[in-house]
Scaffold this active site. Structure first.
Site, PDB file in Angstrom:
ATOM      1  N   ASP A  31      -7.611 -26.843  78.865  1.00  0.00           N
ATOM      2  CA  ASP A  31      -6.818 -26.206  77.809  1.00  0.00           C
ATOM      3  C   ASP A  31      -7.652 -25.234  76.982  1.00  0.00           C
ATOM      4  OD1 ASP A  31      -4.878 -27.792  78.753  1.00  0.00           O
ATOM      5  OD2 ASP A  31      -4.637 -29.034  76.945  1.00  0.00           O
ATOM      6  N   ALA A  32      -8.896 -25.585  76.744  1.00  0.00           N
ATOM      7  CA  ALA A  32      -9.752 -24.753  75.888  1.00  0.00           C
ATOM      8  C   ALA A  32      -9.942 -23.367  76.489  1.00  0.00           C
ATOM      9  CB  ALA A  32     -11.101 -25.430  75.686  1.00  0.00           C
ATOM     10  N   GLU A  33     -10.045 -23.310  77.806  1.00  0.00           N
ATOM     11  CA  GLU A  33     -10.219 -22.028  78.480  1.00  0.00           C
ATOM     12  C   GLU A  33      -8.950 -21.188  78.325  1.00  0.00           C
ATOM     13  OE1 GLU A  33     -12.287 -20.119  79.678  1.00  0.00           O
ATOM     14  OE2 GLU A  33     -11.283 -18.837  81.166  1.00  0.00           O
ATOM     15  N   TYR A  34      -7.799 -21.851  78.475  1.00  0.00           N
ATOM     16  CA  TYR A  34      -6.530 -21.143  78.298  1.00  0.00           C
ATOM     17  C   TYR A  34      -6.475 -20.552  76.884  1.00  0.00           C
ATOM     18  CZ  TYR A  34      -1.578 -20.067  78.266  1.00  0.00           C
ATOM     19  OH  TYR A  34      -0.380 -19.402  78.177  1.00  0.00           O
ATOM     20  N   ASP A  35      -6.792 -21.401  75.909  1.00  0.00           N
ATOM     21  CA  ASP A  35      -6.721 -20.958  74.517  1.00  0.00           C
ATOM     22  C   ASP A  35      -7.645 -19.768  74.260  1.00  0.00           C
ATOM     23  OD1 ASP A  35      -4.916 -22.907  74.023  1.00  0.00           O
ATOM     24  OD2 ASP A  35      -6.359 -24.327  73.169  1.00  0.00           O
ATOM     25  N   LEU A  81      31.478 -26.815  89.288  1.00  0.00           N
ATOM     26  CA  LEU A  81      31.564 -27.522  90.564  1.00  0.00           C
ATOM     27  C   LEU A  81      32.694 -28.529  90.526  1.00  0.00           C
ATOM     28  CD1 LEU A  81      27.790 -28.384  91.006  1.00  0.00           C
ATOM     29  CD2 LEU A  81      29.100 -26.897  92.521  1.00  0.00           C
ATOM     30  N   GLU A 111      20.805 -30.875  96.431  1.00  0.00           N
ATOM     31  CA  GLU A 111      19.997 -30.705  95.220  1.00  0.00           C
ATOM     32  C   GLU A 111      20.374 -31.782  94.212  1.00  0.00           C
ATOM     33  OE1 GLU A 111      21.082 -26.789  93.903  1.00  0.00           O
ATOM     34  OE2 GLU A 111      20.785 -25.952  95.910  1.00  0.00           O
ATOM     35  N   LYS A 113      21.698 -33.045  90.780  1.00  0.00           N
ATOM     36  CA  LYS A 113      22.511 -32.406  89.742  1.00  0.00           C
ATOM     37  C   LYS A 113      21.822 -32.646  88.411  1.00  0.00           C
ATOM     38  CE  LYS A 113      27.220 -31.520  88.357  1.00  0.00           C
ATOM     39  NZ  LYS A 113      27.065 -31.470  86.913  1.00  0.00           N
ATOM     40  N   ASP A 115      20.865 -32.699  84.612  1.00  0.00           N
ATOM     41  CA  ASP A 115      21.734 -32.940  83.458  1.00  0.00           C
ATOM     42  C   ASP A 115      21.237 -32.168  82.249  1.00  0.00           C
ATOM     43  OD1 ASP A 115      23.859 -33.883  82.110  1.00  0.00           O
ATOM     44  OD2 ASP A 115      23.118 -35.924  81.866  1.00  0.00           O
ATOM     45  N   ARG A 134      25.734 -20.195  79.901  1.00  0.00           N
ATOM     46  CA  ARG A 134      26.912 -20.032  80.747  1.00  0.00           C
ATOM     47  C   ARG A 134      28.146 -19.676  79.916  1.00  0.00           C
ATOM     48  NH1 ARG A 134      31.006 -23.481  82.231  1.00  0.00           N
ATOM     49  NH2 ARG A 134      31.953 -23.043  84.254  1.00  0.00           N
ATOM     50  N   GLU A 171      19.305 -24.649  85.593  1.00  0.00           N
ATOM     51  CA  GLU A 171      19.602 -25.586  84.516  1.00  0.00           C
ATOM     52  C   GLU A 171      18.437 -25.658  83.538  1.00  0.00           C
ATOM     53  OE1 GLU A 171      22.603 -26.762  84.914  1.00  0.00           O
ATOM     54  OE2 GLU A 171      22.816 -28.684  83.867  1.00  0.00           O
ATOM     55  N   TYR A 221      14.981 -25.409  86.033  1.00  0.00           N
ATOM     56  CA  TYR A 221      14.903 -25.347  87.498  1.00  0.00           C
ATOM     57  C   TYR A 221      15.993 -24.405  87.989  1.00  0.00           C
ATOM     58  CZ  TYR A 221      11.720 -29.345  88.302  1.00  0.00           C
ATOM     59  OH  TYR A 221      10.643 -30.181  88.355  1.00  0.00           O
ATOM     60  N   LYS A 311      28.990 -37.318  91.828  1.00  0.00           N
ATOM     61  CA  LYS A 311      28.436 -37.775  90.546  1.00  0.00           C
ATOM     62  C   LYS A 311      28.113 -39.269  90.589  1.00  0.00           C
ATOM     63  CE  LYS A 311      29.426 -36.001  86.765  1.00  0.00           C
ATOM     64  NZ  LYS A 311      29.621 -35.013  85.747  1.00  0.00           N
ATOM     65  N   CYS A 406      28.934 -77.621  69.467  1.00  0.00           N
ATOM     66  CA  CYS A 406      28.809 -77.041  70.801  1.00  0.00           C
ATOM     67  C   CYS A 406      30.191 -76.850  71.426  1.00  0.00           C
ATOM     68  CB  CYS A 406      27.955 -77.942  71.680  1.00  0.00           C
ATOM     69  SG  CYS A 406      27.987 -77.450  73.407  1.00  0.00           S
ATOM     70  N   CYS A 409      30.324 -79.587  74.556  1.00  0.00           N
ATOM     71  CA  CYS A 409      30.296 -81.051  74.419  1.00  0.00           C
ATOM     72  C   CYS A 409      30.552 -81.527  72.999  1.00  0.00           C
ATOM     73  CB  CYS A 409      28.964 -81.593  74.917  1.00  0.00           C
ATOM     74  SG  CYS A 409      27.604 -81.224  73.788  1.00  0.00           S
ATOM     75  N   CYS A 424      22.682 -76.164  71.164  1.00  0.00           N
ATOM     76  CA  CYS A 424      23.428 -77.415  71.205  1.00  0.00           C
ATOM     77  C   CYS A 424      22.403 -78.543  71.223  1.00  0.00           C
ATOM     78  CB  CYS A 424      24.277 -77.453  72.469  1.00  0.00           C
ATOM     79  SG  CYS A 424      24.814 -79.111  72.900  1.00  0.00           S
ATOM     80  N   CYS A 430      25.287 -82.782  77.464  1.00  0.00           N
ATOM     81  CA  CYS A 430      26.173 -81.624  77.381  1.00  0.00           C
ATOM     82  C   CYS A 430      26.477 -81.132  78.784  1.00  0.00           C
ATOM     83  CB  CYS A 430      25.506 -80.538  76.560  1.00  0.00           C
ATOM     84  SG  CYS A 430      26.450 -79.016  76.546  1.00  0.00           S
TER      85      CYS A 430
HETATM   86  S1  IVH Z   1      25.531 -24.907  91.357  1.00  0.00           S
HETATM   87  C1  IVH Z   1      28.945 -22.230  92.030  1.00  0.00           C
HETATM   88  N1  IVH Z   1      23.563 -26.615  91.427  1.00  0.00           N
HETATM   89  O1  IVH Z   1      26.541 -28.427  87.108  1.00  0.00           O
HETATM   90  C2  IVH Z   1      28.029 -23.379  91.774  1.00  0.00           C
HETATM   91  N2  IVH Z   1      24.950 -26.588  89.505  1.00  0.00           N
HETATM   92  O2  IVH Z   1      29.492 -28.682  87.258  1.00  0.00           O
HETATM   93  C3  IVH Z   1      27.538 -23.403  90.404  1.00  0.00           C
HETATM   94  N3  IVH Z   1      24.278 -28.166  87.760  1.00  0.00           N
HETATM   95  O3  IVH Z   1      27.432 -25.526  85.362  1.00  0.00           O
HETATM   96  C4  IVH Z   1      26.629 -24.470  90.070  1.00  0.00           C
HETATM   97  N4  IVH Z   1      22.531 -28.988  88.820  1.00  0.00           N
HETATM   98  O4  IVH Z   1      25.160 -26.598  84.866  1.00  0.00           O
HETATM   99  C5  IVH Z   1      24.598 -26.155  90.717  1.00  0.00           C
HETATM  100  N5  IVH Z   1      21.753 -28.057  91.604  1.00  0.00           N
HETATM  101  C6  IVH Z   1      22.777 -27.582  90.914  1.00  0.00           C
HETATM  102  C7  IVH Z   1      23.105 -28.072  89.626  1.00  0.00           C
HETATM  103  C8  IVH Z   1      24.199 -27.552  88.963  1.00  0.00           C
HETATM  104  C9  IVH Z   1      23.243 -29.030  87.716  1.00  0.00           C
HETATM  105  C10 IVH Z   1      25.279 -28.006  86.683  1.00  0.00           C
HETATM  106  C11 IVH Z   1      25.457 -26.584  86.232  1.00  0.00           C
HETATM  107  C12 IVH Z   1      26.898 -26.258  86.415  1.00  0.00           C
HETATM  108  C13 IVH Z   1      27.511 -27.608  86.500  1.00  0.00           C
HETATM  109  C14 IVH Z   1      28.744 -27.534  87.361  1.00  0.00           C
END
Ligand code: IVH
Length: 668
Positions: A31-35, A81, A111, A113, A115, A134, A171, A221, A311, A406, A409, A424, A430
């Site tokens: 980290d020190a080098e980065y800084d 989706l 992939e 999903k 959150d 979005r 996301e 990602y 899901k 109890c 019993c 009890c 019991c």
């Molecule tokens: S694809 C046309 N890939 O889920 C396809 N969505 O319910 C558009 N999400 O609004 C989305 N991981 O926020 C896609 N690997 C993934 C995802 C992903 C999370 C979320 C995204 C989207 C929502 C759709």
């Protein structure tokens, strides 16, 4: 070198460090080098006329606060989706896709999903120029300043053949660890914590002050491409790999598979991995891999026909508390259980949730009739997470009243000062405790009665064939085979294993009695110390505390157990039934010459380990304690002994070094 050149060189260096650290997860410099490099670049930029480049690594820390976010219209709408919740619906989705294809088995890009919340980022000539949320899918908010502060998002792409214009979608989310830290920080500052990482990510991305956003542990990602100029690969998976190649962050869990079976296997394996992932996911996204086939499948309403989300079952649900009942356990502990209006949560229907004890009930502030959030994650027992006070109808709600007797019993309920749990006092009388006591008695670490499982114990008790562990030994094969689903063969087997189980050890026998707080280890220590049951029965609370690991509370439980007439009766009945064990050699007076002495061992030793010293002392009848007090007889101090030695000196307690100890042990 010109200042411009130097700025360029330092920027490249920092970009490379960032990439290694945040995208590859493989830091290349301390980290020190980065800084150091960062400060150097910052100094050059402040000294030059004009502004630092918008893509300069110094721009990742946030800048001036905005008064509001501008609107951004997405050139290509950001869709959502379709969701499926069960394997069959996923298979239907795959079949529809397969029907449009000419190949035998189509490929899917799978992939996690993520959150968090969706964002679009536009790069022009490899430089980040705009980022937006979005929003409603058509228009979002311009959050460029905040997105630029997200650590793993490059301000400049790297590598070859980067499209002149490229919109990546993905996301924004918060790592679990960062979320926990952030909440702690908020609470320490007296502020309200976020309910979950998703809300925390959304709240952070929508901060008008990008310095605040910069301080939040956000990550990103990519999972799709929006608009682009030029050529891209012809499959989802290959595109994701292209994005990765340009230095963009992509989840490690993205996979390409073919066929239904592999898709379901992925779901299973990620379900197992889920608790250990660094980020929250709420399902799996299946995308038809081939872009030409995607185009053929097209869209319905607001979702593509070529992708679907499988899901995970929701882990929280709302329901009402219809009643609270009290369950009696093996040791007589009475546990309040909320009877819920059945609700589907975490993949199962839940109608009971434990409320643990009084403390938990006060913490939740729960009443009968309340609306509550029930949580069940993975295989965890359902819990009441919180009460929804806004939904409380005060007129219909009732306080939870603990029983004075109890519920099984009708014996009196014991309340121990300072303990949240009530019990009890009926013991083996019991009904609830009786079944559990017999199950425990027969269990593997106790008498280990082969073929006598929990179900069979319940049947035996329910059919009034036995009331106590001792009565097990009066059972006949005819009685047992009269029970439902018990044949002659298994009945004979049981009678035989009951016979075999009579030969046991004193330690197992003591453990099998189910005395409170007496587990396997304590039972062992008691057996080694007293060698026979009569000596143990007669032991005083004080004497019991000479046994290794037995403190005042455990000693009282043991003492109390052997003062209950019905318990003595059970022990005698068991012995009369023929339970026996090999005699444990009684030590002669000289061997027990340390009885009554309390030793404390501290520091390190060369000839024996501390565990060996402990056992050697205990074998001579001594007690070995963990801390020095006035009661301590002797402190055995090895190399580098610390505070315990000092304390012994202060209290004037005898101190022995390793040599003296060896002398003592050898001469006893
Ligand atoms: S694809 C046309 N890939 O889920 C396809 N969505 O319910 C558009 N999400 O609004 C989305 N991981 O926020 C896609 N690997 C993934 C995802 C992903 C999370 C979320 C995204 C989207 C929502 C759709």
């Amino acid at each position: 070198m010109s200042i411009e050149n130097e700025i360029e060189q330092l920027s490249e260096q920092l970009e490379s460090y960032n990439y290694q650290y945040y995208v590859l997860d493989n830091p290349s410099v301390p980290d020190a080098e980065y800084d150091r490099v960062f400060q150097k670049l910052l100094a050059l930029e402040t000294n030059t006329e004009g502004h630092p480049l918008p893509s300069s690594p110094t721009q990742k820390v946030g800048g001036v606060a905005l008064s509001k976010f501008e609107q951004v219209t997405h050139e290509i709408p950001m869709l959502s989706l379709d969701n499926v919740f069960e394997a069959q619906a996923l298979k239907d989705f795959m079949k529809r896709a397969q029907d449009k294809s000419t190949s035998a088995e189509i490929e899917f890009c799978i992939e996690p999903k993520l959150d968090g919340l969706a964002a679009s980022i536009i790069y022009e000539n490899g430089v980040l120029v705009q980022a937006a949320t979005r929003g409603d899918g058509q228009t979002g908010e311009n959050v460029t300043e905040n997105v630029k502060t997200i650590k793993n998002i490059p301000l400049k792409l790297r590598g070859e053949n980067i499209p002149a214009r490229l919109e990546v979608r993905g996301e924004v989310f918060m790592l679990k660890a960062g979320f926990a830290k952030l909440n702690k920080k908020l609470m320490d500052a007296g502020e309200k914590p976020f309910v979950n990482p998703r809300n925390a990510a959304a709240g952070s991305l929508r901060q008008l002050d990008s310095k605040i956003a910069a301080s939040r542990p956000l990550a990103f990602y990519c999972y799709a491409v929006g608009v682009f100029d030029g050529e891209l690969a012809d499959s989802q998976f290959a595109r994701i790999e292209q994005l990765r190649g340009w230095g963009l962050p992509v989840s490690e869990e993205v996979k390409r598979v073919s066929g239904e079976q592999a898709c379901l296997e992925y779901y299973q394996s990620i379900t197992v991995k889920r608790p250990n992932l660094a980020y929250e996911i709420d399902g799996v996204v299946y995308k038809v891999d081939n872009i030409a086939l995607q185009q053929k499948l097209g869209f319905v309403a607001r979702a593509p026909r070529w992708a679907t989300a499988f899901k995970f079952p929701a882990e929280e649900a709302i329901t009402t508390v219809e009643n609270v009942e009290f369950q009696v356990g093996r040791t007589g502990a009475i546990t309040p259980v909320a009877k819920l209006k059945p609700v589907f949560v975490g993949g199962v229907t839940v109608s009971n949730a434990t409320l643990h004890n009084k403390d938990e009930i006060s913490r939740l502030g729960i009443l009968v009739g309340d609306s509550v959030v029930v949580r069940r994650a993975g295989d965890v027992i359902p819990q009441v997470a919180r009460v929804i006070l806004e939904k409380r109808d005060a007129e219909k709600c009732k306080a939870i009243v603990f029983p004075a007797r109890c519920p099984v019993c009708d014996s009196e309920v014991e309340r121990i000062e300072g303990e949240a749990t009530i019990r009890c006092s009926g013991g083996l009388f019991c009904g609830a405790q009786r079944k559990e006591a017999i199950k425990h008695f027969a269990s593997r670490k106790a008498l280990d009665i082969d073929g006598l499982g929990n179900k069979l114990v319940e049947l035996l008790v329910d059919h009034s064939l036995i009331k106590s562990p001792a009565q097990l030994f009066n059972l006949t094969a005819t009685q047992v085979s009269s029970l439902p689903r018990m044949g002659d063969v298994s009945a004979k087997k049981l009678i035989n294993s009951l016979q075999l189980s009579k030969k046991t050890t004193l330690a197992r026998f003591l453990y099998s009695l189910g005395i409170r707080e007496v587990g396997e280890a304590t039972a062992n220590n008691l057996a080694n110390y007293y060698k026979n049951i009569d000596a143990l029965k007669d032991a005083s609370v004080e004497n019991l505390q000479s046994v290794s690991d037995v403190g005042e509370i455990v000693a009282k439980h043991i003492y109390y157990f052997f003062r209950q007439e019905h318990n003595i009766e059970v022990v005698n009945q068991l012995l009369d039934a023929g339970i026996h064990w090999p005699e444990i050699k009684t030590a002669s007076q000289s061997e027990l010459s340390l009885t009554g002495q309390i030793f404390v061992i501290t520091g390190s030793f060369t000839r024996l380990t501390r565990a060996e010293i402990k056992t050697a002392l205990q074998d001579k009848g001594a007690k070995v304690a963990g801390s020095v007090s006035k009661k301590t007889t002797t402190v055995i101090a090895g190399e580098a002994a610390g505070s315990k030695l000092t304390k012994a000196q202060e209290l004037g307690i005898a101190i022995m070094d390793e040599d003296a100890l060896m002398n003592l042990l050898n001469n006893l």
